[in-house]
Design a protein around this motif. Structure first.
Motif, PDB file in Angstrom:
ATOM      1  N   ALA A 153       0.822  -1.216   0.000  1.00 33.07           N
ATOM      2  CA  ALA A 153       0.000   0.000   0.000  1.00 33.07           C
ATOM      3  C   ALA A 153       0.859   1.270   0.000  1.00 33.07           C
ATOM      4  O   ALA A 153       0.333   2.374  -0.110  1.00 33.07           O
ATOM      5  N   GLY A 154       2.174   1.117   0.122  1.00 30.19           N
ATOM      6  CA  GLY A 154       3.068   2.266   0.083  1.00 30.19           C
ATOM      7  C   GLY A 154       3.122   3.084   1.360  1.00 30.19           C
ATOM      8  O   GLY A 154       3.503   4.258   1.330  1.00 30.19           O
ATOM      9  N   VAL A 155       2.763   2.465   2.500  1.00 26.94           N
ATOM     10  CA  VAL A 155       2.714   3.237   3.746  1.00 26.94           C
ATOM     11  C   VAL A 155       3.695   2.748   4.804  1.00 26.94           C
ATOM     12  O   VAL A 155       3.780   3.347   5.880  1.00 26.94           O
ATOM     13  N   TRP A 156       4.409   1.670   4.541  1.00 20.31           N
ATOM     14  CA  TRP A 156       5.259   1.075   5.574  1.00 20.31           C
ATOM     15  C   TRP A 156       6.238   2.088   6.157  1.00 20.31           C
ATOM     16  O   TRP A 156       6.420   2.169   7.378  1.00 20.31           O
ATOM     17  N   ASN A 184      -5.923  11.268  12.518  1.00 29.62           N
ATOM     18  CA  ASN A 184      -6.528  12.511  13.011  1.00 29.62           C
ATOM     19  C   ASN A 184      -6.514  12.487  14.535  1.00 29.62           C
ATOM     20  O   ASN A 184      -5.472  12.481  15.145  1.00 29.62           O
ATOM     21  N   GLY A 185      -7.693  12.438  15.117  1.00 29.83           N
ATOM     22  CA  GLY A 185      -7.786  12.437  16.576  1.00 29.83           C
ATOM     23  C   GLY A 185      -7.733  11.052  17.172  1.00 29.83           C
ATOM     24  O   GLY A 185      -8.075  10.873  18.349  1.00 29.83           O
ATOM     25  N   VAL A 186      -7.329  10.073  16.389  1.00 33.27           N
ATOM     26  CA  VAL A 186      -7.224   8.704  16.871  1.00 33.27           C
ATOM     27  C   VAL A 186      -5.864   8.152  16.490  1.00 33.27           C
ATOM     28  O   VAL A 186      -5.315   8.490  15.449  1.00 33.27           O
ATOM     29  N   ILE A 187      -5.307   7.345  17.367  1.00 33.21           N
ATOM     30  CA  ILE A 187      -4.058   6.651  17.072  1.00 33.21           C
ATOM     31  C   ILE A 187      -4.377   5.184  16.851  1.00 33.21           C
ATOM     32  O   ILE A 187      -4.996   4.538  17.705  1.00 33.21           O
ATOM     33  N   ARG A 188      -3.979   4.682  15.711  1.00 39.03           N
ATOM     34  CA  ARG A 188      -4.204   3.274  15.388  1.00 39.03           C
ATOM     35  C   ARG A 188      -2.901   2.504  15.623  1.00 39.03           C
ATOM     36  O   ARG A 188      -1.862   2.849  15.064  1.00 39.03           O
ATOM     37  N   MET A 189      -2.964   1.469  16.436  1.00 39.72           N
ATOM     38  CA  MET A 189      -1.807   0.606  16.678  1.00 39.72           C
ATOM     39  C   MET A 189      -2.164  -0.822  16.313  1.00 39.72           C
ATOM     40  O   MET A 189      -3.298  -1.279  16.535  1.00 39.72           O
ATOM     41  N   ARG A 278      -5.339   5.476   2.484  1.00 39.04           N
ATOM     42  CA  ARG A 278      -6.273   6.598   2.321  1.00 39.04           C
ATOM     43  C   ARG A 278      -6.074   7.632   3.409  1.00 39.04           C
ATOM     44  O   ARG A 278      -6.042   8.827   3.152  1.00 39.04           O
ATOM     45  N   GLU A 279      -5.951   7.164   4.648  1.00 36.55           N
ATOM     46  CA  GLU A 279      -5.850   8.097   5.764  1.00 36.55           C
ATOM     47  C   GLU A 279      -4.516   8.849   5.796  1.00 36.55           C
ATOM     48  O   GLU A 279      -4.446   9.959   6.315  1.00 36.55           O
ATOM     49  N   LEU A 280      -3.477   8.228   5.240  1.00 39.23           N
ATOM     50  CA  LEU A 280      -2.177   8.897   5.198  1.00 39.23           C
ATOM     51  C   LEU A 280      -1.963   9.629   3.887  1.00 39.23           C
ATOM     52  O   LEU A 280      -0.883  10.156   3.631  1.00 39.23           O
ATOM     53  N   HIS A 281      -2.997   9.638   3.026  1.00 33.98           N
ATOM     54  CA  HIS A 281      -2.997  10.408   1.779  1.00 33.98           C
ATOM     55  C   HIS A 281      -1.822  10.023   0.864  1.00 33.98           C
ATOM     56  O   HIS A 281      -1.128  10.882   0.319  1.00 33.98           O
ATOM     57  N   VAL A 282      -1.610   8.725   0.738  1.00 37.93           N
ATOM     58  CA  VAL A 282      -0.530   8.238  -0.136  1.00 37.93           C
ATOM     59  C   VAL A 282      -1.079   8.077  -1.554  1.00 37.93           C
ATOM     60  O   VAL A 282      -2.141   7.481  -1.724  1.00 37.93           O
TER      61      VAL A 282
END
Length: 282
Positions: A153-156, A184-189, A278-282
């Motif tokens: 996905a190009g985000v690593w 945004n206002g959430v951190i995904r781990m 999508r969320e990191l706008h890659v």
């Protein structure tokens, strides 16, 4: 057929893992390939690749921190990409640790940089076919699947890795979360939790979830979405034909979910990675 006239003059260097410089034992772990001439000052005319299979490193050094080595690849690539002055060797010297050494450059004719790196990885870094037959299992297999999908996905390189739980709980907490990002206002781990060896990993994450969530809200002023990535039930033989194994598998999943941990399998990783893209706008 490609001839030498169609190939580009390049030079390559091998990255070696050397746990004990005195004994001078090493394992090749990566390749840096770049075009010769003026293109050396162009940060796009460079390819860096580390191995994805760390078994030979662990054989040489059972205590090797392979996750840290993976993070070194990301850091080094990012620094080289932002190299505006072409001072590549200075960046390399600053970035490489004492346990990672680089061989002197050697000439190489490459059809293209990506193809050249693939060839050099096969020749010098990747283990022989007979060694690759031993498949990854447990957490290592899940981590490999996670990384592959995030890379696809190009985000690593945009993710934070090996996130210390102690940043959010208290000093001494040994847990490190595999990856995460903040859209945004959430951190995904995301954390690989294998149920293959038993339920210990699931219980550790479940025990830690409350403290992590409170710590993230306190430190980051954000909410935490914690996701455990596990094996599909069928891969572990957790089916109606083996009710005891199925009951254990379900208990592990339910234990995590009861502690507000989202549980997905490696089969869901492509969707997870696409969301990150999508969320990191890659």
């Amino acid at each position: 057929m490609t001839t030498d006239h169609q190939r580009h003059p390049c030079e390559f260097q091998l990255l070696r893992y050397v746990p004990d410089p005195v004994r001078n034992e090493f394992v090749h772990v990566g390749v840096l390939l770049r075009e010769q001439g003026e293109a050396q000052t162009d940060v796009t005319a460079m390819e860096l690749r580390f191995t994805r299979d760390w078994r030979r490193v662990r054989c040489l050094d059972p205590d090797a921190d392979t996750t840290l080595l993976e993070g070194m690849e990301t850091e080094l690539r990012n620094r080289l990409r932002s190299d505006k002055d072409g001072k590549m060797m200075r960046i390399l010297n600053e970035s490489l640790s004492l346990n990672i050494q680089m061989t002197p450059p050697k000439a190489y004719l490459a059809e293209s940089l990506p193809a050249g790196v693939e060839d050099l990885m096969r020749m010098y870094v990747d283990p022989p076919k007979r060694e690759r037959m031993a498949r990854l299992s447990g957490r290592a297999a899940i981590q490999s699947a996670m990384r592959s999908e995030f890379e696809h996905a190009g985000v690593w390189d945009l993710l934070r890795k090996r996130i210390p739980a102690s940043d959010y709980t208290r000093p001494g907490d040994p847990l490190r979360l595999d990856a995460g990002y903040r859209p945004n206002g959430v951190i995904r781990m995301f954390h690989a939790v294998s149920l293959e060896p038993g339920l210990d990993l699931a219980k550790v994450l479940a025990y830690s979830a409350g403290g992590l969530r409170a710590g993230v809200e306190r430190v980051e002023k954000a909410s935490l979405e914690l996701t455990a990535i596990i094996e599909p039930a069928a891969k572990l033989g957790a089916t109606d034909e083996d009710p005891d194994r199925l009951a254990m598998y379900r208990f592990g999943v339910e234990t995590m979910e009861e502690n507000q941990i989202r549980v997905l399998t490696t089969a869901d990783m492509s969707r997870v990675a696409e969301t990150a893209r999508r969320e990191l706008h890659v």
